[in-house]
Design a protein around this motif. Sequence first.
Motif, short mmCIF file in Angstrom:
data_model
loop_
_atom_site.label_atom_id
_atom_site.label_comp_id
_atom_site.label_asym_id
_atom_site.label_seq_id
_atom_site.Cartn_x
_atom_site.Cartn_y
_atom_site.Cartn_z
N ASN A 130 0.85 -1.19 0.00
CA ASN A 130 0.00 0.00 0.00
C ASN A 130 0.89 1.24 0.00
O ASN A 130 1.41 1.66 1.02
CB ASN A 130 -0.92 -0.01 1.23
CG ASN A 130 -1.93 1.11 1.22
OD1 ASN A 130 -1.85 2.03 0.41
ND2 ASN A 130 -2.89 1.04 2.12
N LYS A 131 1.03 1.88 -1.17
CA LYS A 131 1.95 3.01 -1.30
C LYS A 131 1.38 4.31 -0.72
O LYS A 131 2.11 5.26 -0.49
CB LYS A 131 2.30 3.23 -2.78
CG LYS A 131 3.05 2.07 -3.41
CD LYS A 131 3.31 2.33 -4.89
CE LYS A 131 4.05 1.16 -5.53
NZ LYS A 131 4.27 1.39 -6.98
N THR A 132 0.08 4.35 -0.53
CA THR A 132 -0.54 5.59 -0.06
C THR A 132 -1.14 5.47 1.33
O THR A 132 -1.78 6.41 1.82
CB THR A 132 -1.63 6.04 -1.05
OG1 THR A 132 -2.59 4.98 -1.21
CG2 THR A 132 -1.03 6.38 -2.41
N GLY A 133 -0.99 4.32 1.97
CA GLY A 133 -1.53 4.13 3.31
C GLY A 133 -0.73 3.09 4.05
O GLY A 133 0.36 2.69 3.62
N MET A 134 -1.27 2.61 5.17
CA MET A 134 -0.51 1.67 6.00
C MET A 134 -0.92 0.21 5.82
O MET A 134 -0.08 -0.66 5.71
CB MET A 134 -0.62 2.09 7.46
CG MET A 134 0.25 3.29 7.79
SD MET A 134 0.46 3.59 9.55
CE MET A 134 -0.83 4.76 9.84
N ALA A 135 -2.23 -0.08 5.83
CA ALA A 135 -2.66 -1.47 5.76
C ALA A 135 -2.44 -2.03 4.37
O ALA A 135 -2.93 -1.47 3.38
CB ALA A 135 -4.14 -1.57 6.13
#
Length: 419
Positions: free
Chosen positions: A132-137
């Motif tokens: 996930n390049k734009t978030g954590m999960a």
Amino acid sequence: MKQLKTEIIAVGTELLLGQIANTNAQWLSQQLASVGINVYHHLVVGDNLQRVETVFRQAHTRSDVVIVTGGLGPTDDDLTREAFQAMSSMDIEEHSPSMEKITAFFEKRGSTMTPNNRKQARVFRGATVLNNKTGMAPGMIVSFEGRTWVFLPGVPREMKNLASESVFPYLQGLLGEKQIIKSMVLKFVGIGESQLEHELYDLIQKQDNPTIAPLAQDSGVVIRLTARHSSEIEADKLLDVTKQKVEERLSSYMLGINEQTIEQQIMELLQSTGKNVSAAESLTGGMFADKLVSIPGASDTFKGSIVCYATNVKRDVLGVSQEVMKKNGTVSQACAEQMAEKVSNLLDSSYGISFTGVAGPRVVENQQPGTVFVSIYDRENNRHETREYHLLGDRDTVRHRATLKGLEFLYLYIKSTVE
């Protein structure tokens, strides 16, 4: 061609409460169709472990691919992993690269990471983990008992990035060859859904590729044609052939295709004939004018509208005779016809169209709510055409439907004078 029966499940009580719209499912369906994958079911389930597990079990029995969005966060009500584990008995483990990314995020911000954030790095053993390049999960693709399960974050930006970069290519690989699904919407006026379906009954019964689906909408009746092929060019050809067959039977009712609107078609007819229109609006209060002026170049063919809601405005501004209103009432054919003629003369237009009626909720002049008169005055031929409608719905709905009826009436009238 191989088929992948696909289902989309959105997890989140906020969706059920209507606090946010389920735009993820809409976007996923559109994108999946473009690569030849049919979506058979959309489901939304709240943050309840037992209900999520029940929905998962149901999906597992009927779909080849199940895409789940949401429920992968750090809080106690993020239950997607737990529900799938309860169904599958698959082991969950911490994914080290994801955990390192989460830890680095908090360190960079200089804030303390709460223990529940470790939950976001938990993945099913053996899963294909999606970065996930734009978030954590992270996202996950899991194979279980011959089914493909895809787990994606519920945040739209994160979901779209993972789906575009990883999920769609993976699913196309399962198909074995690229499939294209293309649709075309045919729009009609002056015909009901049941009559349209009757006229096309044999085509609908024999449908295969493309499929033919009649749909009723507020703005009229439409048919959605949907074709499938490995080639986009061939899919377009299939659509064109079926479109021609439909047109051969229903050309007199055909309005346009896809994004074409009745307002655009009215403007094009007026431009092609060198004519223009003006409106006198009592019931609709400017709604009709709003529709026309939304079209670029409307000033070439639309002279304007006089909103004459009050009786004295009908009399003093438009010039409707006091005798007509006293004898017939303002909600009458006679009043509607004078309104249309007067506005045509006042604004020097080829056609005048008028709207008068009872939006509700009270009875007016012994006329029930939903009673509507729409009149067209053709100045060149000194001719009146008037229709009476009895529309259902609340106040705003009646006004909206009256506007649509007026657009349809005007379109068909102008079209009949051109043909």
